[in-house]
Design an enzyme around this catalytic site. Structure first.
Site, mmCIF file in Angstrom:
data_model
loop_
_atom_site.group_PDB
_atom_site.id
_atom_site.type_symbol
_atom_site.label_atom_id
_atom_site.label_comp_id
_atom_site.label_asym_id
_atom_site.label_seq_id
_atom_site.Cartn_x
_atom_site.Cartn_y
_atom_site.Cartn_z
ATOM 1 N N HIS A 1 0.834 -1.210 0.000
ATOM 2 C CA HIS A 1 0.000 0.000 0.000
ATOM 3 C C HIS A 1 0.864 1.253 0.000
ATOM 4 O O HIS A 1 0.702 2.153 -0.825
ATOM 5 C CB HIS A 1 -0.910 -0.041 1.236
ATOM 6 C CG HIS A 1 -1.776 1.159 1.419
ATOM 7 N ND1 HIS A 1 -3.149 1.116 1.295
ATOM 8 C CD2 HIS A 1 -1.480 2.454 1.754
ATOM 9 C CE1 HIS A 1 -3.648 2.311 1.516
ATOM 10 N NE2 HIS A 1 -2.659 3.142 1.809
ATOM 11 N N GLU A 2 1.818 1.302 0.927
ATOM 12 C CA GLU A 2 2.666 2.488 1.039
ATOM 13 C C GLU A 2 3.652 2.581 -0.131
ATOM 14 O O GLU A 2 3.958 3.676 -0.609
ATOM 15 C CB GLU A 2 3.422 2.480 2.370
ATOM 16 C CG GLU A 2 2.519 2.457 3.599
ATOM 17 C CD GLU A 2 1.533 3.604 3.639
ATOM 18 O OE1 GLU A 2 1.805 4.667 3.029
ATOM 19 O OE2 GLU A 2 0.476 3.455 4.268
ATOM 20 N N HIS B 1 1.867 4.312 -2.968
ATOM 21 C CA HIS B 1 1.927 5.774 -2.856
ATOM 22 C C HIS B 1 3.280 6.288 -3.356
ATOM 23 O O HIS B 1 3.360 7.256 -4.121
ATOM 24 C CB HIS B 1 1.767 6.202 -1.397
ATOM 25 C CG HIS B 1 0.390 6.033 -0.840
ATOM 26 N ND1 HIS B 1 -0.747 6.459 -1.479
ATOM 27 C CD2 HIS B 1 -0.027 5.489 0.342
ATOM 28 C CE1 HIS B 1 -1.805 6.185 -0.729
ATOM 29 N NE2 HIS B 1 -1.389 5.594 0.378
#
Length: 253
Positions: free
Chosen positions: A57-58, A61
């Protein structure tokens, strides 16, 4: 962008959980009196898989921000897939895992600091925010397809199904347009200065209010799970298997 040893170690724990779940006594599943091997396997599979998905997820980003003009994310180590770069160990890993085990709701755990002034456009800023929750949705759909298409034992089916469902829950939570969550970040570039100022002030406490409501108000939690199961079913998920997986993961209840 070679995965860090930490990330590979998390994957190893996840695989170990899958192996244990696969070799547990599946005749205990319908009675919901689970074989200890299945319980241990599902706990390791889901907890390890959730931390791995937090890393993805990170990383989502960070990689979109890097390609969108903020090359500082590389110097900060965000492209290494080392979960330690995204988190405070206690607040971002241990505490969310505790909430996950207690209530079955996956709190967002990590954070990457993006220098938005370096990004090329408002559209890029929105995609940077959306990349994280979309990665959870993609992992959820992929796991669902694996369960549907690959022959495996029932122990592994229930563990992977529950992990896939959690990815859908995480997607829904993160996509909400609430300050501090990715859904707000996606619309923030298009808001008025006053609205952005409000969001900046609300960012530290708004997610806490949301999760307090989810834990204290049964109707809110029920709505979240209904929406999650609706999407899970729509992409081909096996709802009963996910429920069995949740029961095995929260074995003390």
């Amino acid at each position: 962008m070679r995965p860090s040893p930490i990330f590979l170690g998390i994957l190893a724990v996840t695989v170990l959980g899958g192996v244990l779940a696969a070799f547990g006594d599946v005749t205990t599943i319908p009675s919901q009196k689970y074989d200890p091997l299945i319980i241990a396997g599902v706990v390791l599979l889901v907890a390890g898989g959730w931390v791995a998905s937090l890393t993805l997820h990170e990383f989502g980003h960070a990689i979109v921000a890097f390609r969108g003009g903020d090359h500082s994310v590389a110097h900060k180590g965000y492209l290494s897939m080392d979960v330690r770069k995204y988190t405070d160990p206690a607040l971002s890993i241990i505490l969310p895992l505790v909430f996950l085990i207690i209530g079955g709701i996956p709190l967002p755990g990590g954070a990457v600091w993006i220098e938005h002034g370096r990004l090329r456009s408002r559209g890029v800023q929105s995609w940077v925010s959306l990349a994280g929750p979309l990665s959870n949705l993609a992992v959820g759909v992929l796991l669902t397809l694996v369960v549907a298409l690959v022959p495996m034992t029932a122990g592994l089916v229930i563990g992977l199904s529950f992990l896939a469902l959690l990815q859908i829950v995480t997607f829904i939570l993160n996509i909400l347009p609430i300050p501090g969550l990715d859904g707000w970040g996606a619309i923030e570039p298009y808001l008025s200065p006053g609205a952005r100022e409000f969001g900046a002030k609300a960012r530290p406490w708004a997610p806490l209010v949301l999760f307090a409501v989810l834990f204290l108000v049964d109707e809110a939690s029920l709505l979240l799970w209904r929406a999650s199961f609706a999407i899970f079913d729509a992409v081909g998920g096996f709802s009963l298997a996910a429920q069995y997986g949740q029961d095995a993961f929260m074995f003390w209840k």
